[in-house]
Design a protein around this motif. Structure first.
Motif, short mmCIF file in Angstrom:
data_model
loop_
_atom_site.label_atom_id
_atom_site.label_comp_id
_atom_site.label_asym_id
_atom_site.label_seq_id
_atom_site.Cartn_x
_atom_site.Cartn_y
_atom_site.Cartn_z
N SER A 166 0.85 -1.19 0.00
CA SER A 166 0.00 0.00 0.00
C SER A 166 0.89 1.24 0.00
CB SER A 166 -0.93 0.01 1.21
OG SER A 166 -0.18 0.09 2.39
N GLY A 167 0.49 2.24 -0.72
CA GLY A 167 1.27 3.46 -0.81
C GLY A 167 2.36 3.43 -1.86
N VAL A 168 2.56 2.31 -2.52
CA VAL A 168 3.58 2.21 -3.57
C VAL A 168 3.04 2.87 -4.83
CG1 VAL A 168 4.88 0.64 -5.04
CG2 VAL A 168 4.56 0.09 -2.64
N GLU A 222 13.40 8.85 -5.27
CA GLU A 222 13.36 9.05 -3.82
C GLU A 222 12.50 7.99 -3.13
OE1 GLU A 222 11.59 12.29 -0.69
OE2 GLU A 222 12.56 13.06 -2.50
N GLU A 223 11.35 7.70 -3.71
CA GLU A 223 10.48 6.66 -3.15
C GLU A 223 11.18 5.31 -3.16
OE1 GLU A 223 6.42 4.14 -4.14
OE2 GLU A 223 6.79 5.97 -5.24
N LEU A 224 11.84 5.00 -4.25
CA LEU A 224 12.51 3.71 -4.38
C LEU A 224 13.70 3.58 -3.44
CD1 LEU A 224 12.39 3.28 -8.25
CD2 LEU A 224 10.82 2.37 -6.54
N ASN A 225 14.34 4.69 -3.09
CA ASN A 225 15.50 4.66 -2.21
C ASN A 225 15.13 4.71 -0.72
OD1 ASN A 225 17.43 4.42 -4.21
ND2 ASN A 225 17.58 6.62 -4.50
N ARG A 226 13.87 4.88 -0.40
CA ARG A 226 13.42 4.94 0.98
C ARG A 226 13.55 3.55 1.61
NH1 ARG A 226 8.00 6.48 0.43
NH2 ARG A 226 8.86 8.33 -0.53
N GLY A 227 14.17 3.50 2.79
CA GLY A 227 14.32 2.23 3.50
C GLY A 227 12.99 1.74 4.03
N ILE A 228 12.58 0.55 3.62
CA ILE A 228 11.29 0.01 4.05
C ILE A 228 11.42 -1.38 4.65
CG2 ILE A 228 9.91 1.40 2.45
CD1 ILE A 228 9.80 -1.01 0.57
N GLY A 229 12.63 -1.90 4.73
CA GLY A 229 12.84 -3.23 5.29
C GLY A 229 12.82 -4.31 4.22
N PRO A 230 13.45 -5.43 4.51
CA PRO A 230 13.62 -6.48 3.49
C PRO A 230 12.33 -7.11 2.99
CG PRO A 230 14.45 -7.23 5.61
CD PRO A 230 14.12 -5.77 5.76
N LYS A 241 8.70 -7.40 -6.34
CA LYS A 241 7.87 -8.40 -7.02
C LYS A 241 6.66 -7.73 -7.68
CE LYS A 241 5.78 -12.84 -6.67
NZ LYS A 241 5.56 -14.05 -5.93
N LEU A 242 6.03 -6.79 -6.98
CA LEU A 242 4.92 -6.04 -7.57
C LEU A 242 5.37 -5.32 -8.83
CD1 LEU A 242 2.04 -4.86 -7.50
CD2 LEU A 242 2.96 -3.03 -6.03
N ALA A 243 6.54 -4.68 -8.78
CA ALA A 243 7.06 -3.97 -9.96
C ALA A 243 7.24 -4.92 -11.13
CB ALA A 243 8.38 -3.28 -9.62
#
Length: 74
Positions: free
Chosen positions: A10-12, A18-26, A34-36
């Motif tokens: 959610s929120g992707v 910048e969004e892609l480089n945000r740390g979100i955990g493994p 996988k969604l991409a």
């Protein structure tokens, strides 16, 4: 086969780097990548069915979204 792309995404929006480089955990990172890949394959398939990209509907190449079951992360 993993269904992780259905959760934790959610929120992707894939808006910017910048969004892609945000740390979100493994786990969330795995789900997002996988969604991409699924969305990219759907886009390729849609364009193939429309005769775009120099591809012909009903002929090779066949488009599949595959992802490994495990990813080694930091």
């Amino acid at each position: 086969m993993s269904e992780l792309h259905r959760s934790g995404t959610s929120g992707v929006e894939f808006r910017d780097v910048e969004e892609l480089n945000r740390g979100i955990g493994p786990t969330k990172l795995y789900a997002r990548t996988k969604l991409a890949q699924v969305l990219l394959c759907r886009g390729f398939y849609r364009r193939k069915q429309l005769g775009q990209l120099g591809l012909k509907p009903g002929e090779a190449p066949w488009i599949n979204a595959m992802h490994p079951d495990a990813v080694s992360t930091d």
